[in-house]
Design an enzyme around this catalytic site. Sequence first.
Site, PDB file in Angstrom:
ATOM      1  N   ASP A 192       9.855   0.788   3.363  1.00  0.00           N
ATOM      2  CA  ASP A 192       8.947   0.773   4.408  1.00  0.00           C
ATOM      3  C   ASP A 192       9.421   1.706   5.653  1.00  0.00           C
ATOM      4  O   ASP A 192       8.431   2.257   6.501  1.00  0.00           O
ATOM      5  CB  ASP A 192       8.400  -0.646   5.085  1.00  0.00           C
ATOM      6  CG  ASP A 192       7.819  -1.494   3.737  1.00  0.00           C
ATOM      7  OD1 ASP A 192       7.059  -0.541   3.115  1.00  0.00           O
ATOM      8  OD2 ASP A 192       8.019  -2.416   3.632  1.00  0.00           O
ATOM      9  N   ILE A 239       2.786   6.242  -0.045  1.00  0.00           N
ATOM     10  CA  ILE A 239       2.440   7.329  -0.754  1.00  0.00           C
ATOM     11  C   ILE A 239       1.170   6.872  -1.705  1.00  0.00           C
ATOM     12  O   ILE A 239       0.257   7.555  -1.908  1.00  0.00           O
ATOM     13  CB  ILE A 239       3.511   7.516  -1.965  1.00  0.00           C
ATOM     14  CG1 ILE A 239       4.665   7.690  -1.155  1.00  0.00           C
ATOM     15  CG2 ILE A 239       3.091   8.212  -3.204  1.00  0.00           C
ATOM     16  CD1 ILE A 239       6.211   7.700  -2.090  1.00  0.00           C
ATOM     17  N   LYS A 297      -5.082  -0.383   0.659  1.00  0.00           N
ATOM     18  CA  LYS A 297      -4.492   0.967  -0.071  1.00  0.00           C
ATOM     19  C   LYS A 297      -5.477   2.111  -0.568  1.00  0.00           C
ATOM     20  O   LYS A 297      -4.739   3.003  -1.119  1.00  0.00           O
ATOM     21  CB  LYS A 297      -3.140   0.630  -0.970  1.00  0.00           C
ATOM     22  CG  LYS A 297      -2.411  -0.267  -0.456  1.00  0.00           C
ATOM     23  CD  LYS A 297      -1.081   0.096  -0.121  1.00  0.00           C
ATOM     24  CE  LYS A 297       0.172  -0.588   0.088  1.00  0.00           C
ATOM     25  NZ  LYS A 297       1.282  -0.043   0.369  1.00  0.00           N
ATOM     26  N   ASN A 307      17.065  -0.666  -2.300  1.00  0.00           N
ATOM     27  CA  ASN A 307      16.540  -2.058  -2.675  1.00  0.00           C
ATOM     28  C   ASN A 307      16.873  -2.304  -3.922  1.00  0.00           C
ATOM     29  O   ASN A 307      17.577  -1.417  -4.810  1.00  0.00           O
ATOM     30  CB  ASN A 307      14.968  -2.165  -2.088  1.00  0.00           C
ATOM     31  CG  ASN A 307      14.291  -1.188  -3.219  1.00  0.00           C
ATOM     32  OD1 ASN A 307      14.429  -1.117  -4.424  1.00  0.00           O
ATOM     33  ND2 ASN A 307      13.750  -0.358  -2.287  1.00  0.00           N
ATOM     34  N   LYS A 352      -4.549  -5.959  -0.306  1.00  0.00           N
ATOM     35  CA  LYS A 352      -3.898  -4.726  -0.563  1.00  0.00           C
ATOM     36  C   LYS A 352      -4.741  -3.394  -1.391  1.00  0.00           C
ATOM     37  O   LYS A 352      -4.633  -2.469  -0.785  1.00  0.00           O
ATOM     38  CB  LYS A 352      -2.656  -4.752  -1.475  1.00  0.00           C
ATOM     39  CG  LYS A 352      -1.646  -3.783  -1.189  1.00  0.00           C
ATOM     40  CD  LYS A 352      -0.219  -4.150  -1.863  1.00  0.00           C
ATOM     41  CE  LYS A 352       0.507  -5.119  -0.710  1.00  0.00           C
ATOM     42  NZ  LYS A 352       1.761  -5.530  -1.486  1.00  0.00           N
ATOM     43  N   PHE A 368       1.462  -1.681  -6.975  1.00  0.00           N
ATOM     44  CA  PHE A 368       1.964  -2.878  -7.466  1.00  0.00           C
ATOM     45  C   PHE A 368       2.025  -3.905  -6.229  1.00  0.00           C
ATOM     46  O   PHE A 368       2.283  -3.036  -4.970  1.00  0.00           O
ATOM     47  CB  PHE A 368       3.617  -2.509  -8.044  1.00  0.00           C
ATOM     48  CG  PHE A 368       3.351  -2.347  -9.361  1.00  0.00           C
ATOM     49  CD1 PHE A 368       2.695  -1.105 -10.170  1.00  0.00           C
ATOM     50  CD2 PHE A 368       3.928  -3.372 -10.442  1.00  0.00           C
ATOM     51  CE1 PHE A 368       2.778  -1.256 -11.422  1.00  0.00           C
ATOM     52  CE2 PHE A 368       3.845  -3.055 -11.887  1.00  0.00           C
ATOM     53  CZ  PHE A 368       3.328  -1.920 -12.278  1.00  0.00           C
ATOM     54  N   PRO A 386       5.885   7.436   5.161  1.00  0.00           N
ATOM     55  CA  PRO A 386       4.603   7.615   4.598  1.00  0.00           C
ATOM     56  C   PRO A 386       4.041   6.513   3.425  1.00  0.00           C
ATOM     57  O   PRO A 386       5.103   6.261   2.612  1.00  0.00           O
ATOM     58  CB  PRO A 386       4.709   9.031   4.188  1.00  0.00           C
ATOM     59  CG  PRO A 386       5.883   9.360   3.963  1.00  0.00           C
ATOM     60  CD  PRO A 386       6.647   8.505   4.671  1.00  0.00           C
ATOM     61  N   LYS A 442      28.196  11.528  10.077  1.00  0.00           N
ATOM     62  CA  LYS A 442      28.753  10.228   9.909  1.00  0.00           C
ATOM     63  C   LYS A 442      28.660   9.354  11.235  1.00  0.00           C
ATOM     64  O   LYS A 442      29.367  10.220  12.103  1.00  0.00           O
ATOM     65  CB  LYS A 442      29.824  10.148   9.173  1.00  0.00           C
ATOM     66  CG  LYS A 442      30.139   8.717   8.922  1.00  0.00           C
ATOM     67  CD  LYS A 442      31.495   8.898   7.834  1.00  0.00           C
ATOM     68  CE  LYS A 442      32.083   7.597   7.623  1.00  0.00           C
ATOM     69  NZ  LYS A 442      33.390   7.233   7.356  1.00  0.00           N
TER      70      LYS A 442
HETATM   71  O1  C5P Z   1       2.888  -2.520   1.039  1.00  0.00           O
HETATM   72  P1  C5P Z   1       3.467  -2.700  -0.152  1.00  0.00           P
HETATM   73  O2  C5P Z   1       4.789  -2.097  -0.130  1.00  0.00           O
HETATM   74  O3  C5P Z   1       3.778  -4.221  -0.679  1.00  0.00           O
HETATM   75  O4  C5P Z   1       2.776  -2.046  -1.269  1.00  0.00           O
HETATM   76  C1  C5P Z   1       3.333  -1.803  -2.616  1.00  0.00           C
HETATM   77  C2  C5P Z   1       2.852  -0.657  -3.272  1.00  0.00           C
HETATM   78  O5  C5P Z   1       2.584   0.503  -2.444  1.00  0.00           O
HETATM   79  C3  C5P Z   1       3.510  -0.523  -4.424  1.00  0.00           C
HETATM   80  O6  C5P Z   1       2.534   0.201  -5.284  1.00  0.00           O
HETATM   81  C4  C5P Z   1       4.463   0.935  -3.771  1.00  0.00           C
HETATM   82  O7  C5P Z   1       4.831   1.580  -4.949  1.00  0.00           O
HETATM   83  C5  C5P Z   1       3.248   1.349  -2.692  1.00  0.00           C
HETATM   84  N1  C5P Z   1       4.070   1.958  -1.689  1.00  0.00           N
HETATM   85  C6  C5P Z   1       3.937   3.600  -1.769  1.00  0.00           C
HETATM   86  N2  C5P Z   1       4.594   3.975  -0.443  1.00  0.00           N
HETATM   87  C7  C5P Z   1       5.048   3.441   0.503  1.00  0.00           C
HETATM   88  C8  C5P Z   1       5.033   1.776   0.173  1.00  0.00           C
HETATM   89  C9  C5P Z   1       4.531   1.194  -0.754  1.00  0.00           C
HETATM   90  O8  C5P Z   1       3.438   4.076  -2.525  1.00  0.00           O
HETATM   91  N3  C5P Z   1       5.679   3.616   1.451  1.00  0.00           N
END
Ligand code: C5P
Length: 406
Positions: free
Chosen positions: A280, A309, A346, A212, A342, A328, A307, A290
């Site tokens: 995601d 994080i 989270k 990304n 969120k 974030f 996962p 390959k």
């Molecule tokens: O769910 P979303 O991706 O919008 O959430 C964003 C937040 O979750 C950010 O702080 C990002 O660093 C964290 N995140 C994470 N692991 C993931 C997806 C998002 O730590 N797999």
Amino acid sequence: MIDGKRILLIIAGGIAAYRSLDVIRRLRERGADVRCVLTKGGAQFVTPLSVAALSENKVYQDLFSLTDEAEMGHIRLSREADLVVVCPASADLLGKMANGLADDLASTALLATDKPVMVCPTMNVMMWQHPATQANMLTLEARGVLRVGPGAGNLACGEVGTGRLAEVMDIVAAVEGYFAEEASPKPLAGRHAIVTSGPTWEAIDPVRYIANRSSGKQGHAIAAALAKLGARTTLVSGTTNMPDPAGVDVVRIESARQMYDACHAALPADIAVCAAAVADWRVDLDTDKKIKKSADGPPPLPLVENPDILASLGQLAANARPRLIVGFAAETGNVVEYARAKLGRKGCNWIVANDVSPGTGTFGGDDNTVHLVSADAVEEWPRMRKDEVAGRLADRIAAALAGAAE
Ligand code: C5P
């Protein structure tokens, strides 16, 4: 206050070297002890006698001087300072510093020192703008070298542009600023912070990956800001072009699963700031082989969820969970509403929410406009540079931890 501070002033070659005499005078007026190293080039512009007279100290010129080495070797000379100032810093000396060359007393002392270094570059505008000089300067700054100037204006060579030595009083102010900063309270001393930054790369096969546009600018700036407040900081970073922030332990990873492992390996922590743009999903294939082009058309790419994080840290048992967890939320609309949702999902304490709609310039840009969303409040911060967002967030984190019951 620089009274009693020991400054090693390295005077390199350049027409502006004469202004280092005034720097010596101003530093001495403020009570600093100034020892000087004069390079061969520097000695073409100022005499050892005037440097010695103004600094009221012996002037060091030769790497292999028997008396100097007997009285004080270059190692001791470089270590017995509180700050090393290179003024003026020539393109040549910056190049030596960036590349670890040590063929005279100045460059050897700079390689041997364990003290902070401040450089005051001055040179012709083309020399300053040359990609070699710019790359050297970037390398040095990434290593924590402080820089004052150069300024813009008429240059000694008759050309106009950036390359003038900073004003003497600006150099003195920078030295004072360094010592003030050093003496300033470190409210996060003794704390450990984990910061995630940058994108993740999810392999499709050994050659291709899904990524990304995250630049890592915001996450890296947060790591630097937390370290500046005294936190031991572990930055778990995806692949970026950002230099390692000074004073931060950097763990480099590629995929979300590696970032997850690195974050959990870095625990325990008091603070976690998840600023990384984590994919995601990852590709659910044997990524060691390959994928070949085939007559059947493009291959299907089955995806599985990575996962989370941030959520995994929020779900840790109370005695293992970082006390303050900041996530974030990059959205393209309904920013605050989504951030609120969120927070709960989270299990984090705060969400820094920003709008990354096309046209905001947030992705890869230097500025950010964010909301700080907690369970009971939403703060709208004005548009500011990402390092300012980082500084303000670090201050808020320090205040929250200071206010929290031990
Ligand atoms: O769910 P979303 O991706 O919008 O959430 C964003 C937040 O979750 C950010 O702080 C990002 O660093 C964290 N995140 C994470 N692991 C993931 C997806 C998002 O730590 N797999």
